[in-house]
Design an enzyme around this catalytic site. Structure first.
Site, PDB file in Angstrom:
ATOM      1  N   CYS A 191       1.824  -6.036  14.258  1.00 26.60           N
ATOM      2  CA  CYS A 191       1.263  -7.069  15.125  1.00 26.60           C
ATOM      3  C   CYS A 191       1.919  -8.398  14.737  1.00 26.60           C
ATOM      4  O   CYS A 191       2.634  -8.476  13.728  1.00 26.60           O
ATOM      5  CB  CYS A 191      -0.239  -7.155  14.917  1.00 26.60           C
ATOM      6  SG  CYS A 191      -0.651  -7.613  13.236  1.00 26.60           S
ATOM      7  N   HIS A 222      -0.262  -3.025   4.231  1.00 31.39           N
ATOM      8  CA  HIS A 222      -0.579  -1.670   3.767  1.00 31.39           C
ATOM      9  C   HIS A 222       0.581  -0.753   4.112  1.00 31.39           C
ATOM     10  O   HIS A 222       0.472   0.106   4.984  1.00 31.39           O
ATOM     11  CB  HIS A 222      -1.866  -1.169   4.407  1.00 31.39           C
ATOM     12  CG  HIS A 222      -3.056  -1.976   4.014  1.00 31.39           C
ATOM     13  ND1 HIS A 222      -3.513  -2.053   2.727  1.00 31.39           N
ATOM     14  CD2 HIS A 222      -3.873  -2.769   4.736  1.00 31.39           C
ATOM     15  CE1 HIS A 222      -4.552  -2.845   2.668  1.00 31.39           C
ATOM     16  NE2 HIS A 222      -4.794  -3.308   3.878  1.00 31.39           N
ATOM     17  N   HIS A 239     -13.647  -5.081   3.010  1.00 35.18           N
ATOM     18  CA  HIS A 239     -12.310  -5.429   3.490  1.00 35.18           C
ATOM     19  C   HIS A 239     -11.919  -6.833   2.995  1.00 35.18           C
ATOM     20  O   HIS A 239     -12.747  -7.744   3.026  1.00 35.18           O
ATOM     21  CB  HIS A 239     -12.291  -5.381   5.026  1.00 35.18           C
ATOM     22  CG  HIS A 239     -10.912  -5.395   5.594  1.00 35.18           C
ATOM     23  ND1 HIS A 239     -10.190  -6.555   5.723  1.00 35.18           N
ATOM     24  CD2 HIS A 239     -10.108  -4.398   6.032  1.00 35.18           C
ATOM     25  CE1 HIS A 239      -9.005  -6.263   6.232  1.00 35.18           C
ATOM     26  NE2 HIS A 239      -8.925  -4.962   6.426  1.00 35.18           N
ATOM     27  N   GLU A 241     -10.278  -9.180   4.334  1.00 38.71           N
ATOM     28  CA  GLU A 241     -10.504 -10.241   5.338  1.00 38.71           C
ATOM     29  C   GLU A 241     -11.970 -10.676   5.318  1.00 38.71           C
ATOM     30  O   GLU A 241     -12.291 -11.858   5.426  1.00 38.71           O
ATOM     31  CB  GLU A 241     -10.112  -9.752   6.740  1.00 38.71           C
ATOM     32  CG  GLU A 241     -10.275 -10.859   7.783  1.00 38.71           C
ATOM     33  CD  GLU A 241     -10.074 -10.374   9.216  1.00 38.71           C
ATOM     34  OE1 GLU A 241      -9.153  -9.568   9.468  1.00 38.71           O
ATOM     35  OE2 GLU A 241     -10.860 -10.797  10.083  1.00 38.71           O
ATOM     36  N   THR A 283     -11.363  -9.415  12.471  1.00 43.50           N
ATOM     37  CA  THR A 283     -10.400  -9.309  13.581  1.00 43.50           C
ATOM     38  C   THR A 283      -9.998  -7.871  13.916  1.00 43.50           C
ATOM     39  O   THR A 283      -9.548  -7.594  15.018  1.00 43.50           O
ATOM     40  CB  THR A 283      -9.116 -10.109  13.267  1.00 43.50           C
ATOM     41  OG1 THR A 283      -8.577  -9.621  12.036  1.00 43.50           O
ATOM     42  CG2 THR A 283      -9.370 -11.584  13.173  1.00 43.50           C
ATOM     43  N   CYS A 288      -9.279  -9.352  17.323  1.00 44.80           N
ATOM     44  CA  CYS A 288      -7.956  -9.769  17.795  1.00 44.80           C
ATOM     45  C   CYS A 288      -7.497  -8.925  18.990  1.00 44.80           C
ATOM     46  O   CYS A 288      -7.740  -7.721  19.026  1.00 44.80           O
ATOM     47  CB  CYS A 288      -7.017  -9.602  16.601  1.00 44.80           C
ATOM     48  SG  CYS A 288      -5.320  -9.577  17.007  1.00 44.80           S
ATOM     49  N   SER A 312      -5.207   1.565   5.246  1.00 45.28           N
ATOM     50  CA  SER A 312      -5.259   0.503   6.245  1.00 45.28           C
ATOM     51  C   SER A 312      -6.445   0.738   7.176  1.00 45.28           C
ATOM     52  O   SER A 312      -6.548   1.777   7.834  1.00 45.28           O
ATOM     53  CB  SER A 312      -3.943   0.502   7.032  1.00 45.28           C
ATOM     54  OG  SER A 312      -4.150  -0.019   8.310  1.00 45.28           O
TER      55      SER A 312
HETATM   56  S1  SF4 Z   1      -5.624 -10.932  13.453  1.00 40.88           S
HETATM   57 FE1  SF4 Z   1      -4.940  -9.233  12.208  1.00 40.88          FE
HETATM   58  S2  SF4 Z   1      -4.388  -7.667  13.746  1.00 40.88           S
HETATM   59 FE2  SF4 Z   1      -4.488  -9.619  14.832  1.00 40.88          FE
HETATM   60  S3  SF4 Z   1      -2.411 -10.441  14.839  1.00 40.88           S
HETATM   61 FE3  SF4 Z   1      -3.473 -11.273  13.054  1.00 40.88          FE
HETATM   62  S4  SF4 Z   1      -2.989  -9.903  11.352  1.00 40.88           S
HETATM   63 FE4  SF4 Z   1      -2.534  -8.825  13.260  1.00 40.88          FE
END
Ligand code: SF4
Length: 287
Positions: free
Chosen positions: A12, A41, A124, A126, A168, A197, A225
């Site tokens: 991404c 990952h 996680h 994040e 996300t 996301c 992941s």
């Molecule tokens: S939020 Fe996460 S999945 Fe979306 S573009 Fe950013 S890194 Fe990639």
């Protein structure tokens, strides 16, 4: 045999950005370069950047004073910035802009007296980062069973409004189910920001579609992941013959391909390089 590779399979934007900028740093011959956690990952990339001189460490406290540290796309808890400043560490902040946006929402809601429900996987990285921006008056909800406790904490907080945000890469359907359940259980103002996301949303939707059409579904990505595992779960719902592999040498792929299939679908997680997808395609074509 027909082979269909998902259009949204692979890196991404946030992951691509983190990898490119890390290589820019490596190529600039920067010294004492550290990365907080694995950059992505993906074993191959992690091995390569380590070989090129990047030291991976989990804690900012383990990074020596006056060095350089990469913050990966997942982002970090705000305390990390304070500790780094205290140690005169130069931060190369590669937090994905979409994750940074979630941090902004969290700060804004916390400043405006909202109790925050963060719908996310508790362990996680994040989530650990975003939770730091939410502050004390917040709860992480990963499963429906977490809702009663979160509501109890909200009631004890003396706040009157709830804000909902998400990791996300959280599952789109699961997010909706959890939100509906919360709405049915509380009677106050709720501000909902679906911060999942687009890249995640599109990839999950395409996996859902593709896995309904094929008789073998191959998901490529790191086994640790979270976003890859979610694609695998979606796929398993629709296609009984679904496998999760890291690369073309994975034993599951070799064994599975001893059977015959009419239609094979391929999807890959956000940290899977195009090269790994091409190698799997090549391997199957050669069979
Ligand atoms: S939020 Fe996460 S999945 Fe979306 S573009 Fe950013 S890194 Fe990639």
């Amino acid at each position: 045999m027909e082979l269909i590779v998902g259009k949204t399979a692979g890196f991404c934007f946030g992951v691509k950005n983190a990898i490119n900028k890390t290589y820019e740093q490596i190529n600039s011959n920067i010294k004492n370069l550290y990365c907080l956690g694995e950059l992505v990952h993906n074993e191959k990339i992690v091995k390569d950047i380590t070989k090129s001189g990047v030291t991976i460490t989990d804690e900012i406290t383990d990074v020596p004073n006056n060095s350089n540290v990469i913050i990966r796309a997942h982002g970090v808890n705000p305390k990390v910035y304070d500790i780094a400043q205290g140690k005169n560490i130069n931060i190369i902040d590669l937090t994905c802009p979409k994750v940074a946006k979630v941090h902004e929402f969290a700060k804004e809601f916390a400043n405006n007296n909202y109790y925050i429900f963060l719908i996310a996987e508790k362990e996680h990285p994040e989530t650990i980062g975003t939770k730091g921006f939410c502050g004390e008056k917040s709860s992480v909800i990963e499963e429906l069973e977490d809702i009663p406790n979160a509501i109890e904490c909200f009631n004890k907080s003396n706040l009157e409004k709830i804000a909902i945000i998400a990791q996300t890469t959280f599952g789109v359907d699961k997010f909706k189910t959890i939100v509906e359940e919360i709405k049915s259980k509380v009677n106050c103002e709720i501000d909902i920001k679906n911060t999942i996301c687009n890249a995640t949303e599109y990839r999950q939707a395409e996996t859902e579609e593709l896995s309904k059409k094929v008789d073998l579904m191959i998901i490529i990505g790191g086994k640790h992941s979270a976003n890859t595992r979610r694609l695998y779960d979606i796929s398993c719902k629709n296609c009984t013959q679904s496998i999760l592999i890291q690369n073309k040498d994975d034993n599951d792929l070799i064994q599975t391909m001893k059977n015959e299939f009419d239609k094979i679908g391929i999807m890959a997680g956000a940290s899977t390089p195009g090269e790994s997808i091409d190698e799997v395609v090549e391997y199957i074509k050669n069979i």
